[in-house]
Design a protein around this motif. Structure first.
Motif, PDB file in Angstrom:
ATOM      1  N   THR A   1      57.031  15.384 -11.599  1.00 30.73           N
ATOM      2  CA  THR A   1      56.829  15.652 -13.027  1.00 30.73           C
ATOM      3  C   THR A   1      55.550  15.016 -13.589  1.00 30.73           C
ATOM      4  O   THR A   1      54.791  15.666 -14.306  1.00 30.73           O
TER       5      THR A   1
ATOM      6  N   LYS B   1      58.404  18.567 -19.114  1.00 27.72           N
ATOM      7  CA  LYS B   1      59.539  18.614 -18.188  1.00 27.72           C
ATOM      8  C   LYS B   1      60.152  17.229 -18.092  1.00 27.72           C
ATOM      9  O   LYS B   1      59.449  16.227 -18.176  1.00 27.72           O
ATOM     10  N   LEU B   2      61.445  17.185 -17.870  1.00 29.96           N
ATOM     11  CA  LEU B   2      62.107  15.899 -17.701  1.00 29.96           C
ATOM     12  C   LEU B   2      61.967  15.419 -16.274  1.00 29.96           C
ATOM     13  O   LEU B   2      62.073  16.197 -15.337  1.00 29.96           O
ATOM     14  N   ALA B   3      61.742  14.126 -16.132  1.00 31.05           N
ATOM     15  CA  ALA B   3      61.540  13.574 -14.799  1.00 31.05           C
ATOM     16  C   ALA B   3      62.874  13.276 -14.131  1.00 31.05           C
ATOM     17  O   ALA B   3      63.862  12.980 -14.786  1.00 31.05           O
ATOM     18  N   ASN B   4      62.886  13.388 -12.803  1.00 34.59           N
ATOM     19  CA  ASN B   4      64.031  12.971 -12.004  1.00 34.59           C
ATOM     20  C   ASN B   4      63.636  11.742 -11.186  1.00 34.59           C
ATOM     21  O   ASN B   4      62.490  11.325 -11.205  1.00 34.59           O
ATOM     22  N   THR B   5      64.601  11.242 -10.441  1.00 35.01           N
ATOM     23  CA  THR B   5      64.348  10.024  -9.680  1.00 35.01           C
ATOM     24  C   THR B   5      63.491  10.302  -8.452  1.00 35.01           C
ATOM     25  O   THR B   5      63.691  11.287  -7.762  1.00 35.01           O
TER      26      THR B   5
END
Lengths: 308, 173
Positions: free
Chosen positions: B68, B79-83
């Motif tokens: 992201t 956009k939303l970040a993931n791990t």
């Protein structure tokens, strides 16, 4: 998914979803800050000016570091060596800076409402880094983030804010944020430093006894006495303030529970908090500073996207 | 709506992809697998399970990468970040990047940038379940492909997974 606002003027203008979004984005940035390369290219085409009309160590460095970690270009402005001393107005200064193609403004000002005024007149995204005695939203966000790391939830949590409530923008932002997220807040301090109708206006508990607040709370956020904003004596001496309202080690030790001690800095050691508490095992003061960078990265990242 | 891969075909494709990767990276000693968040990790997790069956004694290094913050369109779309979870060193390793659909190539461009921040891999390969041919905006090609398809720009490839949809399938919408 995006914030409901184009500027971060205060926690007052945010809804719980916004706060949640900032906190969860900050968690990802905190992970970035643990990597060997602590930098991401997200804002590489964004220019940000840090406009500090008031002194700051932590907040200014934290914002600047956050901007650099996001690969933004940064400009620093300190009022002491600027044309403000030649009589230029705030709006003129900012318009001149913006004509050099700046996208975002991080501002600290001694006048409450200064960033709100700017937001009405200029197109750039504005982030309030503290305005007078009004709000300091990124501080409240990093406080909440630091609490969450230790306590895993905000809802139902009891947070005491102790000290100079009247002159503290940290207190107001924290109260807005914590009550919006379902925590209970108690303010404690001398009657002269607690606004008279705060209970009715903001829905917080009030006590004039620090020990009562400590016995009640899960988290104690201790604030600095803001002598620079007090134009009349509101208590007799710093020594007396420390004796009656200062947080001392034996007060924390005799509690039958583990509480967290926080302080937004700068600390006046031996006034609102004693050194053995500030440096003790309950204190998360330096964690707060560390988390500040991640929170500010999240705020800058989420506000950089402007569809207009 | 048109089915590109059914449940059975998808299982076979994933088995084949896994074997192809294993064939090229004998013993997996110097190889790491990295799934791209959020949707690539369904494929990568299946492949890792498959590899564990194939060579139970190997210690398989498997990480997840979120790209992201490396995207080139931050200003236009949020956009939303993931791990991101890469619990090992990738310096001088052979990295296999795994994603579900290869379309414009921009995600993989960002992934290559992100990888460089974790170290300098000896080699990077790309493994995708679906390759949308002739739609690339960047010079990026996959090394392992489940199924190559021709699509129009206004079409969408939807990959469903057991974990989220209750059923494995690939559809052209």
């Amino acid at each position: 998914m995006k914030l409901s606002t184009q500027n971060l003027l205060g926690i007052r203008n945010l809804n719980p979803e916004d706060i949640q979004l900032i906190l969860s984005t900050a968690q990802q940035f905190k992970d970035v800050l643990q990597r060997p390369v602590k930098k991401v290219p997200s804002l590489r085409d964004v220019t940000i000016v840090n406009l500090f009309y008031e002194n700051s160590t932590r907040t200014r460095m934290s914002f600047e570091l956050a901007e650099k970690r996001l690969s933004a270009d940064t400009l620093n402005f300190a009022v002491s060596n600027s044309s403000t001393s030649k009589g230029e107005t705030l709006l003129d200064t900012v318009n001149n800076i913006l004509s050099m193609k700046v996208d975002m403004v991080v501002m600290r000002h001694s006048a409450s409402g200064a960033p709100h005024f700017l937001a009405k007149h200029i197109p750039a995204a504005i982030i309030n880094a503290g305005d007078g005695i009004n709000e300091h939203p990124t501080q409240a966000l990093l406080d909440a983030f630091s609490i969450l790391e230790k306590k895993k939830k905000l809802k139902g949590l009891k947070v005491a804010i102790i000290g100079d409530i009247l002159h503290s923008r940290v207190a107001l932002s924290n109260i807005y944020l914590l009550t919006k997220m379902g925590a209970e807040v108690m303010v404690a301090g001398p009657p002269t430093l607690i606004p008279k109708y705060i209970k009715e206006a903001l829905g917080v508990h009030v006590t004039y006894h620090v020990s009562e607040a400590l016995a009640w709370c899960d988290v104690a956020n201790v604030l600095r006495i803001q002598l620079e904003r007090q134009n009349q004596p509101l208590f007799s001496s710093l020594r007396e303030y420390n004796l009656v309202y200062g947080i001392k080690k034996d007060m924390v030790d005799k509690l039958k529970k583990e509480i967290i001690i926080m302080h937004p800095g700068p600390i006046n050691r031996g006034v609102e908090i004693d050194s053995d508490v500030a440096d003790g095992p309950h204190s998360i003061i330096l964690n707060q500073v560390e988390n500040g960078v991640a929170i500010r990265m999240a705020v800058l990242y989420l506000l950089a996207n402007r569809e207009n | 709506m048109k089915a590109i891969l059914t449940e059975e075909q998808m299982a076979l494709s994933i088995k084949r992809l896994t074997r192809q990767v294993a064939e090229n990276h004998l013993l997996l000693e110097n190889t790491v697998l990295i799934g791209i968040q959020p949707r690539g990790i369904f494929l990568s997790s299946r492949m890792v399970d498959e590899l564990k069956n194939l060579m139970p004694h190997e210690n398989i290094k498997y990480g997840k990468l979120d790209i992201t913050f490396y995207r080139d369109d931050v200003r236009t779309e949020l956009k939303l970040a993931n791990t991101t979870d890469i619990p090992f060193d990738i310096e001088n390793k052979n990295v296999v990047i795994i994603d579900d659909v290869l379309w414009t190539g921009r995600t993989i461009r960002a992934a290559l940038d992100a990888l460089l921040d974790f170290g300098r891999p000896a080699k990077v390969e790309l493994c995708v379940l679906i390759d949308r041919r002739f739609t690339r905006q960047l010079p990026i090609q996959p090394d392992y492909v489940g199924r190559t398809i021709d699509t129009f720009a206004d079409q969408k490839v939807v990959v469903h997974w057991q974990e989220t949809f209750g059923k494995d399938e690939v559809l052209l919408v």
